[in-house]
Design a protein around this motif. Structure first.
Motif, PDB file in Angstrom:
ATOM      1  N   TYR A 192      -0.968   4.072  -3.529  1.00 27.32           N
ATOM      2  CA  TYR A 192      -2.365   3.732  -3.283  1.00 27.32           C
ATOM      3  C   TYR A 192      -3.314   4.411  -4.268  1.00 27.32           C
ATOM      4  O   TYR A 192      -4.448   4.018  -4.413  1.00 27.32           O
ATOM      5  N   GLY A 225       0.813  -1.227   0.000  1.00 23.25           N
ATOM      6  CA  GLY A 225       0.000   0.000   0.000  1.00 23.25           C
ATOM      7  C   GLY A 225       0.838   1.266   0.000  1.00 23.25           C
ATOM      8  O   GLY A 225       0.316   2.360   0.218  1.00 23.25           O
ATOM      9  N   GLY A 281      -2.147  -1.473   4.245  1.00 24.18           N
ATOM     10  CA  GLY A 281      -2.557  -0.102   3.915  1.00 24.18           C
ATOM     11  C   GLY A 281      -1.613   0.925   4.503  1.00 24.18           C
ATOM     12  O   GLY A 281      -2.043   1.858   5.149  1.00 24.18           O
ATOM     13  N   GLY A 323       0.352   3.376   3.221  1.00 21.66           N
ATOM     14  CA  GLY A 323       0.242   4.752   2.731  1.00 21.66           C
ATOM     15  C   GLY A 323       1.529   5.551   2.838  1.00 21.66           C
ATOM     16  O   GLY A 323       2.622   4.987   2.918  1.00 21.66           O
ATOM     17  N   SER A 341      -1.315   2.611  -8.928  1.00 18.00           N
ATOM     18  CA  SER A 341      -1.343   1.221  -8.461  1.00 18.00           C
ATOM     19  C   SER A 341      -2.325   0.344  -9.240  1.00 18.00           C
ATOM     20  O   SER A 341      -1.920  -0.472 -10.064  1.00 18.00           O
TER      21      SER A 341
END
Ligand code: UD1
Length: 361
Positions: A39, A36, A61, A63, A44
């Protein structure tokens, strides 16, 4: 054998593709873990769709964040995932924060790690990618080197025994996509005509975007290019220019959104040349036989320079003049292999896998 590939940033979605293709329908299991790190849809998801990649088996996730925060988050989230998957091999690619975190998490759990694109060096320790590469090479158990130069570098660091020369995994994707997009209508930013000469440009490296004076100089240099410049704006560039009040709509510049991979390959083929600080794009330009001007002080892909297809431009004021240079003679050299890298990697991993049947058993 169960292989877990760890990816997180745009170049890794391209690098993992040939491995996915080689392992699909084989007796081996392949799980892709997406950290991730990138994102946005255009950074992606479109790559998974266009390159026919299976959806990631695991999606973290993590980020954005500072290098420490981003790397630390990936490490913390990967530990339980790798513990549960218990792979025979963890595969990491290139030089991103996802690469170093993936290698570190795996090696500390005593899981065998393979590094694809090992042995590249810029010798510029200010680049976060340089630290990621060095640390990953020294942590990994198996090093897949793309070039003879990378093999020599790994030997000089005492890593010869772990090294396998297999060519560059991206060669296969670039060639496959080149054939796929032949004749396709180009997707270009507003104001760039496919029928007139144009350049393709990308800028995203911290060394270029984080110093306001340097960034302003680069934008001005590009704006004075002799042809319209299709500038495919990475989120970091967009955010930095907005924060610093740098106008991307000036002179020859025609800014647009980042492109999906097939559209990028088609745009490069349709262009008269590339201006970039990306590693991958320098090599793609070479494979597609378009000249490249690299706005950095050094490159990891020295073969592109040695063969006359890439010129380093450390000072942005030199850009307009450099972009007028003559096109080199077509090259028949294959410094990055011929496109069978992924299968070679699978063969080495099977041979060395702890779960591989013993020869003769
Ligand atoms: C990363 C890699 C670099 C690779 C590049 C390809 C590291 C250290 N660098 O650089 O080697 O060439 O990816 O793009 O891992 N952002 C978004 N949306 C996204 C992704 C990023 O808005 O989908 C923004 C965030 O504000 C973020 C910034 O872009 O802070 C930079 O992203 P980051 O992952 O930190 O590094 P890249 O510059 O993309």
């Amino acid at each position: 054998m169960r292989i877990v590939s760890i990816v997180g940033a745009r170049p890794e979605f391209i690098q993992v593709a040939p491995l996915c293709w080689a392992l699909q329908g084989s007796e081996h299991e392949h799980v892709v873990v997406h950290t991730g790190q990138h994102y946005d849809r255009l950074m992606s998801d479109v790559f998974f769709a266009d390159l026919r990649l299976p959806a990631p088996g695991v999606m973290l996730g993590v980020g954005s964040g500072s290098h420490g925060v981003q790397t630390g988050r990936i490490l913390a989230e990967l530990d339980p995932v790798l513990a549960e998957l218990a792979p025979d091999w963890v595969v990491v690619f290139g030089d991103t924060n996802s690469t170093i975190a993936g290698a570190l998490s795996a090696v500390k759990m005593h899981l065998p790690v393979a590094h694809i694109e090992a042995g590249l060096r810029s010798f510029n320790r200010v680049m976060p990618e340089e630290i990621n590469r060095i640390m990953t090479d020294h942590a990994a158990d198996v090093l897949f080197a793309p070039t003879e130069g990378a093999v020599r570098q790994l030997a000089s660091e005492g890593l010869a025994e772990r090294t396998h020369l297999v060519g560059d995994i991206k060669t296969e994707v670039t060639y496959a996509v080149r054939d796929l997009v032949a004749g396709r209508r180009l997707q270009l930013p507003e104001g760039v005509s496919p029928d007139e000469p144009f350049l393709v440009a990308t800028l995203h490296r911290a060394e270029n975007t984080d110093d306001p004076q340097r960034l302003a100089g680069l934008v001005e240099g590009l704006a004075r290019a002799p042809h319209p410049v299709a500038l495919l704006v990475h989120p970091r560039l967009r955010d930095r220019c907005a924060a610093l009040g740098i106008d991307l709509h000036q002179g020859a510049l025609r800014p647009g959104e980042p492109l999906d991979y097939p559209s990028m390959v088609a745009a490069v083929i349709g262009s008269v040349g590339v201006v970039t600080d990306s590693g991958g794009l320098q090599k793609e330009a070479f494979l597609l036989q378009r000249q490249c001007t690299t706005v950095r002080t050094e490159t990891e892909w020295v073969e592109t320079v040695d063969l006359g297809w890439n010129v380093l431009c450390p000072d942005p004021a030199d850009l307009p003049k450099l972009l007028e240079r003559a096109v080199p003679e077509p090259s028949t050299a294959h410094p990055y292999g011929t496109g069978d890298t992924a299968q070679q990697i699978v063969d080495v991993l099977s041979r060395l896998s702890p779960s591989a049947p013993h020869p003769g058993s």
